[in-house]
Design a protein around this motif. Structure first.
Motif, PDB file in Angstrom:
ATOM      1  N   VAL A 316       0.825  -1.213   0.000  1.00  0.00           N
ATOM      2  CA  VAL A 316       0.000   0.000   0.000  1.00  0.00           C
ATOM      3  C   VAL A 316       0.858   1.262   0.000  1.00  0.00           C
ATOM      4  O   VAL A 316       0.315   2.370  -0.098  1.00  0.00           O
ATOM      5  CB  VAL A 316      -0.936   0.017   1.223  1.00  0.00           C
ATOM      6  CG1 VAL A 316      -1.834  -1.202   1.218  1.00  0.00           C
ATOM      7  CG2 VAL A 316      -0.149   0.093   2.526  1.00  0.00           C
ATOM      8  N   LEU A 317       2.165   1.136   0.099  1.00  0.00           N
ATOM      9  CA  LEU A 317       3.067   2.278   0.205  1.00  0.00           C
ATOM     10  C   LEU A 317       3.713   2.572  -1.138  1.00  0.00           C
ATOM     11  O   LEU A 317       3.983   1.661  -1.928  1.00  0.00           O
ATOM     12  CB  LEU A 317       4.153   2.012   1.248  1.00  0.00           C
ATOM     13  CG  LEU A 317       3.697   1.631   2.653  1.00  0.00           C
ATOM     14  CD1 LEU A 317       4.902   1.247   3.499  1.00  0.00           C
ATOM     15  CD2 LEU A 317       2.927   2.775   3.300  1.00  0.00           C
ATOM     16  N   GLU A 378      -6.603  -3.675   4.379  1.00  0.00           N
ATOM     17  CA  GLU A 378      -6.008  -2.536   3.680  1.00  0.00           C
ATOM     18  C   GLU A 378      -6.313  -1.197   4.347  1.00  0.00           C
ATOM     19  O   GLU A 378      -5.394  -0.371   4.512  1.00  0.00           O
ATOM     20  CB  GLU A 378      -6.468  -2.531   2.221  1.00  0.00           C
ATOM     21  CG  GLU A 378      -5.728  -1.533   1.361  1.00  0.00           C
ATOM     22  CD  GLU A 378      -6.058  -1.693  -0.107  1.00  0.00           C
ATOM     23  OE1 GLU A 378      -5.527  -0.915  -0.920  1.00  0.00           O
ATOM     24  OE2 GLU A 378      -6.850  -2.601  -0.448  1.00  0.00           O
ATOM     25  N   HIS A 382      -3.452   1.528   5.779  1.00  0.00           N
ATOM     26  CA  HIS A 382      -3.372   2.941   5.399  1.00  0.00           C
ATOM     27  C   HIS A 382      -3.422   3.836   6.641  1.00  0.00           C
ATOM     28  O   HIS A 382      -2.719   4.845   6.712  1.00  0.00           O
ATOM     29  CB  HIS A 382      -4.528   3.284   4.466  1.00  0.00           C
ATOM     30  CG  HIS A 382      -4.303   2.855   3.045  1.00  0.00           C
ATOM     31  ND1 HIS A 382      -3.332   3.404   2.246  1.00  0.00           N
ATOM     32  CD2 HIS A 382      -4.938   1.918   2.281  1.00  0.00           C
ATOM     33  CE1 HIS A 382      -3.369   2.851   1.053  1.00  0.00           C
ATOM     34  NE2 HIS A 382      -4.336   1.935   1.035  1.00  0.00           N
ATOM     35  N   ARG A 383      -4.245   3.469   7.614  1.00  0.00           N
ATOM     36  CA  ARG A 383      -4.354   4.277   8.835  1.00  0.00           C
ATOM     37  C   ARG A 383      -3.029   4.262   9.603  1.00  0.00           C
ATOM     38  O   ARG A 383      -2.576   5.309  10.105  1.00  0.00           O
ATOM     39  CB  ARG A 383      -5.494   3.742   9.694  1.00  0.00           C
ATOM     40  CG  ARG A 383      -5.914   4.663  10.823  1.00  0.00           C
ATOM     41  CD  ARG A 383      -7.177   4.173  11.494  1.00  0.00           C
ATOM     42  NE  ARG A 383      -8.334   4.271  10.591  1.00  0.00           N
ATOM     43  CZ  ARG A 383      -8.926   3.223  10.018  1.00  0.00           C
ATOM     44  NH1 ARG A 383      -8.484   1.997  10.245  1.00  0.00           N
ATOM     45  NH2 ARG A 383      -9.961   3.396   9.221  1.00  0.00           N
ATOM     46  N   ALA A 385      -0.062   3.716   8.312  1.00  0.00           N
ATOM     47  CA  ALA A 385       0.924   4.457   7.525  1.00  0.00           C
ATOM     48  C   ALA A 385       0.742   5.959   7.690  1.00  0.00           C
ATOM     49  O   ALA A 385       1.729   6.698   7.832  1.00  0.00           O
ATOM     50  CB  ALA A 385       0.807   4.059   6.055  1.00  0.00           C
ATOM     51  N   ALA A 386      -0.513   6.439   7.684  1.00  0.00           N
ATOM     52  CA  ALA A 386      -0.757   7.870   7.871  1.00  0.00           C
ATOM     53  C   ALA A 386      -0.280   8.330   9.243  1.00  0.00           C
ATOM     54  O   ALA A 386       0.343   9.396   9.376  1.00  0.00           O
ATOM     55  CB  ALA A 386      -2.240   8.172   7.690  1.00  0.00           C
ATOM     56  N   GLN A 397       2.979  12.962   2.261  1.00  0.00           N
ATOM     57  CA  GLN A 397       2.850  11.525   2.024  1.00  0.00           C
ATOM     58  C   GLN A 397       1.759  10.903   2.872  1.00  0.00           C
ATOM     59  O   GLN A 397       1.222   9.850   2.520  1.00  0.00           O
ATOM     60  CB  GLN A 397       4.188  10.816   2.306  1.00  0.00           C
ATOM     61  CG  GLN A 397       5.279  11.116   1.300  1.00  0.00           C
ATOM     62  CD  GLN A 397       6.043  12.377   1.625  1.00  0.00           C
ATOM     63  OE1 GLN A 397       5.569  13.207   2.401  1.00  0.00           O
ATOM     64  NE2 GLN A 397       7.219  12.542   1.047  1.00  0.00           N
ATOM     65  N   HIS A 401      -2.811   8.408   2.412  1.00  0.00           N
ATOM     66  CA  HIS A 401      -3.134   7.236   3.229  1.00  0.00           C
ATOM     67  C   HIS A 401      -4.315   7.516   4.149  1.00  0.00           C
ATOM     68  O   HIS A 401      -5.163   6.639   4.366  1.00  0.00           O
ATOM     69  CB  HIS A 401      -1.910   6.822   4.039  1.00  0.00           C
ATOM     70  CG  HIS A 401      -0.785   6.294   3.198  1.00  0.00           C
ATOM     71  ND1 HIS A 401      -0.828   5.056   2.593  1.00  0.00           N
ATOM     72  CD2 HIS A 401       0.410   6.841   2.852  1.00  0.00           C
ATOM     73  CE1 HIS A 401       0.289   4.858   1.911  1.00  0.00           C
ATOM     74  NE2 HIS A 401       1.053   5.924   2.052  1.00  0.00           N
TER      75      HIS A 401
END
Length: 569
Positions: A316-317, A378, A382-383, A385-386, A397, A401
């Motif tokens: 996802v990155l 997924e 994303h959460r 990563a954010a 960036q 996310h």
């Protein structure tokens, strides 16, 4: 009567390698390869000496062939790249243009990690391609080791030849972890001089001291980036398959596949069965194609469970940092795994400063596999990563996310708090941010969400929708300190934000009499008493002009003293 021992020297008088030839007569017999045997007792496989055939659709790239030819002036050439990058076909096409009797080919197998077996196959490859070593050279006696004297005699023979020998070791990554074998090969390269040139192809770099060769300028290094197809080469490959692609479509296909040779060819083969080949190549789904089958079988399935889990979660990155990958996996082993993937050319490339990037086509396939095998994971990835990117000071960036996780309030709040709301209206990021917040749902609410929605509508020149939305955050804007609600003195002002009677005070300031200061008698500066005296006899504006900003005091409607400035009173 048997031959007397006095006519023949004892067996122990022969070198160990020569004794091995007498014990295995077929090993040195290049005229009968089927009878030859390796030191481990298995038959020698002559197919490993055959140069692979080059298909008719092969695209010859002179820029790479010239680098291989230029490498003949140096002892070592390294061709490394991911699976399907075209390493073997490049070397096979190049070696066919060399004069006969000057080059030998050996396809390396995992069984060659035993030094005796490897060097036995090297000698058989030389004999098979018409470069027979002298009989006194002998061969390995045991599979597990090689006498250093054998390598010394081989190096001396190569150094004394009139013409150098080119030895191609294809798929050398299968024995790349054998330290002893790498040391023996380095010994031969160092002592054979100009009589030997080795070309190594593989997915990983060998354990040779490559830093020394690079520093001395004795290494020609062809990497995955060099092997990547260019747009014109993609168009030529498609033309050889019967597809006439436009320059734009060839560029799009090259960008989506990253110039990966196998990906370009597999996509071209799939497009042959479509009515609209160019439309298929622009919009094909890599997760459900032969490209996915190739990568899943050749790359993903060959990795251990921890590596597969990391690749799926980090798909996802756009960029992978070891600490960020640890936040997504919940482990602390991302740094060595990413370094090993890069060393193995497993479609992971470094970006610098400990950041890595997965091949875009491979990343798309991994995301499809993530949705199939880990449904519902997924958004949480994303959460996470954010959250990590916000904490690392990388809000640009983090925003995609947060939006992908459906956390619109967080994404809008970060955009407003920076503040970067103006970038939605104009600038190079306006289109990107507009597309990012295009999925903002109608039911999402909040001051920051409404402000971002209004800015996006205004950026699209939709004033009718943007203006009412702009008023919503003002009406709901909380005050910094709790106040008693007051009635608005005028329409359009926020309740409680203006003190009562502001309109009356403004009118009084405009209409009150303002006595003038006596000309020629300036107020003395930098004196508090002077400022007080000046305030009694002068208007606030004239006091500020004469005595500076400190002379401003609450005004009086009428001056009770004579219009003169008296210091000290």
């Amino acid at each position: 009567m048997k031959l007397g021992d006095e006519r023949l020297p004892p067996l122990c008088a022969f070198p160990r390698e020569v004794r091995d030839v007498r014990q295995h007569p077929g090993e040195g017999d290049h005229r009968n390869p089927a009878a030859a045997r390796a030191p481990d007792g298995h038959p020698v496989l002559a197919a490993r000496f055959a140069v692979p055939a080059v298909p008719e659709v092969f695209v010859r790239r002179p820029r790479l062939a010239e680098r291989l030819t230029a490498g003949l002036r140096h002892p070592l050439t390294l061709v490394s790249g991911p699976a399907g990058a075209g390493k073997t076909l490049l070397a096979a096409d190049w070696i066919r243009n060399l004069p006969p009797g000057t080059a030998a080919w050996l396809t390396v197998e995992q069984e060659d990690s035993v030094p005796g077996v490897f060097w036995a196959y090297v000698l058989h490859a030389l004999r098979h391609h018409g470069i027979p070593p002298p009989p006194h050279l002998g061969g390995p006696a045991r599979p597990g080791e090689v006498d250093r004297s054998l390598l010394a005699r081989l190096a001396a023979w190569l150094d004394g030849r009139d013409a150098p020998v080119v030895l191609v070791l294809d798929a050398f990554d299968r024995v790349a972890d054998c330290t002893e074998l790498a040391q023996e090969l380095e010994f031969l390269l160092r002592h054979a001089g100009p009589g030997l040139h080795v070309v190594i192809t593989g997915r990983t770099e060998p354990l040779l001291p490559l830093h020394r060769y690079r520093a001395a300028g004795d290494l020609v290094d062809i990497r995955g980036a060099d092997l990547a197809f260019r747009a014109e080469e993609t168009a030529e490959l498609a033309a050889r398959h019967g597809l006439a692609l436009s320059a734009g479509c060839a560029a799009v296909l090259t960008e989506r596949t990253g110039g990966w040779a196998a990906g370009v060819r597999l996509c071209t083969l799939a497009a042959q069965r479509e009515e609209d080949p160019e439309g298929f190549l622009r919009d094909f789904e890599p997760g459900h194609s032969t490209v996915a089958d190739f990568l899943l079988a050749e790359v993903l399935a060959a990795q251990p469970a921890e590596t597969r889990d990391l690749l799926l979660r980090t798909s996802v990155l756009d960029g992978i940092h070891p600490a960020l990958a640890d936040a997504l996996t919940g482990r602390d082993d991302a740094a060595p795994i990413l370094a090993e993937l890069h060393r193995a050319n497993a479609f992971v490339a470094p970006l610098g400063h400990d950041w890595y990037r997965v091949h875009p086509l491979f990343a798309e396939i991994l995301r499809v596999q993530l949705r199939v095998h880990r449904p519902g994971l997924e958004p949480e990835l994303h959460r996470r990563a954010a959250r990590w990117l916000y904490g690392a000071g990388l809000p640009d960036q983090a925003l995609p996310h947060a939006a992908a996780a459906g956390d619109w309030e967080q994404a809008a709040a970060e955009l407003v708090a920076r503040p970067a709301i103006g970038r939605l209206l104009t600038g190079p990021d306006a289109a990107r941010l507009g597309d990012l917040f295009a999925g903002l749902p109608e039911d999402a609410s909040g001051p920051a969400v409404d402000l971002v929605r209004a800015a996006r509508e205004l950026a699209r020149h939709d004033v009718d929708r943007g203006s009412p939305t702009c008023a919503a955050p003002r009406r709901r804007c909380p005050t910094t300190a709790p106040r008693k609600p007051r009635r608005c003195s005028s329409a359009g002002r926020c309740c409680g934000c203006s003190p009562p009677g502001w309109r009356a005070r403004r009118t009084w300031r405009r209409q009150r009499p303002r006595p003038r200061r006596t000309p020629g008698r300036p107020c003395p500066p930098n004196a508090s008493t002077a400022r007080r005296s000046c305030a009694r006899c002068c208007s606030p504006s004239s006091a500020r002009r004469s005595c500076g900003p400190g002379a401003s005091t609450p005004p009086r409607p009428r001056c009770p003293r004579p219009p003169t400035c008296r210091t000290g009173r």
